[in-house]
Design a protein around this motif. Structure first.
Motif, mmCIF file in Angstrom:
data_model
loop_
_atom_site.group_PDB
_atom_site.id
_atom_site.type_symbol
_atom_site.label_atom_id
_atom_site.label_comp_id
_atom_site.label_asym_id
_atom_site.label_seq_id
_atom_site.Cartn_x
_atom_site.Cartn_y
_atom_site.Cartn_z
ATOM 1 N N GLU A 233 4.191 -35.356 11.241
ATOM 2 C CA GLU A 233 4.054 -33.984 10.758
ATOM 3 C C GLU A 233 4.607 -33.894 9.345
ATOM 4 O O GLU A 233 5.722 -34.340 9.066
ATOM 5 C CB GLU A 233 4.805 -33.011 11.656
ATOM 6 N N SER B 108 5.325 -30.949 6.413
ATOM 7 C CA SER B 108 5.441 -29.490 6.365
ATOM 8 C C SER B 108 6.133 -29.041 5.090
ATOM 9 O O SER B 108 6.752 -29.842 4.375
ATOM 10 C CB SER B 108 6.216 -28.971 7.583
ATOM 11 N N ARG C 38 1.890 -26.671 7.178
ATOM 12 C CA ARG C 38 2.147 -27.714 8.172
ATOM 13 C C ARG C 38 0.884 -28.527 8.378
ATOM 14 O O ARG C 38 -0.211 -27.965 8.511
ATOM 15 C CB ARG C 38 2.584 -27.108 9.515
#
Length: 323
Positions: free
Chosen positions: A130, A132, A285
């Protein structure tokens, strides 16, 4: 190619339980690291490990006294991971095939994401990731015949990253954000057919999609078709056969992602191709559950406009199966 300026992966494990990570007495040691800079190898011990095997933010360092290792350790804080690569239009297709109309190489925003993921992969071994709170701060431009060093600094504790550059002048910061290994399960596959059924208001097909404000090389020839619905669209993307090998080193292929996120700007109310030019400013994100493949669909939804200068999209990029 990113070179880690500070390598921290030369560990071997000890501990009666034999666990790679964890265990009450599982430990990593390194007996040949000169921490104090006196030319003698110090004993380094860490009692936990992260995904990359480098341990916690703090190591216990038993200094080499010349006659052995000190019995009492000193707590030593790990430096940040620092990666550097030399960038020029001669050596990097990210610059050579993504240029301004003045023929100056321009790093795409997706190129910064690609570099951040490549850096974390050295810890997480191509795990889901991820990214972000990404903000693009200044363009990274390199003219033909010039070169500049691009540096990525990755914090070991909070996983913040900063990308900056230097050539003959002062350093410039281009992007920053956060990145982590993603432990959440991938979502259920998307029903591509139902999305396409909703997006039947109009269809635009491309022999070669172009942007009037930029000059692209063959790798950016990926957008094949865009089908539009009410505040949503689905784009069909495919890498050319000559570029498929890129996917070995680029899990989040910058050209695919660039057009997957920017290929349906006509969803913006009042947008006119050739007159309006929207550039990426940030990613709230991005979750990479699976590596991109050579053929992808991008489901693009535009959020209600807050002003006339900014457009916000929610985008899901999937393979032909919807995964």
């Amino acid at each position: 190619v990113l070179e880690n300026v500070f390598e921290t992966d030369q560990f071997e494990r000890v501990g009666s339980d034999g666990n790679f990570c964890g265990g009450s007495d599982g430990r990593f040691i390194h007996t040949t690291m000169d921490i104090t800079g006196d030319g003698r190898p110090d004993l380094v011990v860490t009692d936990r490990c992260d995904e990359g095997g480098a341990g916690t933010m703090r190591w216990d360092v038993h200094e080499n006294t010349g006659s052995g290792f000190a019995a009492s350790p000193t707590a030593w804080t790990l430096p940040e991971d620092v990666f550097e690569t030399d960038m020029s239009t001669d050596t990097q297709w990210l610059l050579d095939e993504h240029r301004t109309n003045d023929r100056v190489g321009l790093m795409p925003g997706t190129g910064y994401l690609d570099l951040a993921i490549a850096a974390l992969d050295q810890r997480s071994d191509r795990a889901p990731i991820e990214v972000s709170e990404v903000v693009f701060l200044a363009p990274f431009l390199v003219a033909d015949g010039d070169a500049a060093t691009l540096r990525l600094t990755l914090d070991r504790d909070a996983a913040d990253f900063v990308i900056s550059s230097s050539s003959t002048g002062p350093s410039h910061e281009h992007a920053r954000g956060r990145i982590r290994r993603l432990d959440e399960d991938a979502p259920s596959p998307v029903d591509v057919d139902s999305i396409r059924a909703r997006c039947g208001e109009r269809v635009t097909e491309f022999d070669r999609y172009s942007n009037p404000q930029l000059q692209w090389g063959p790798r950016w020839d990926v957008l094949r078709k865009v089908e539009y619905g009410d505040s949503e669209a689905i784009a069909t993307l495919a890498l050319s056969p000559s570029s498929i090998a890129d996917l070995t080193d680029h899990r989040l292929h910058p050209a695919i992602l660039d057009l997957a996120t920017g290929g349906a700007l006509e969803l913006i109310p009042g947008f006119t191709t050739g007159d309006d030019f929207f550039v990426p400013f940030s990613y709230g994100r991005l979750r990479l559950h699976r590596d991109l493949v050579d053929q992808m669909y991008s489901h693009i939804r535009i959020r209600p406009a807050q002003d006339q200068e900014t457009a916000v999209f929610d985008i899901t990029v999937v393979d032909p199966s919807g995964a």
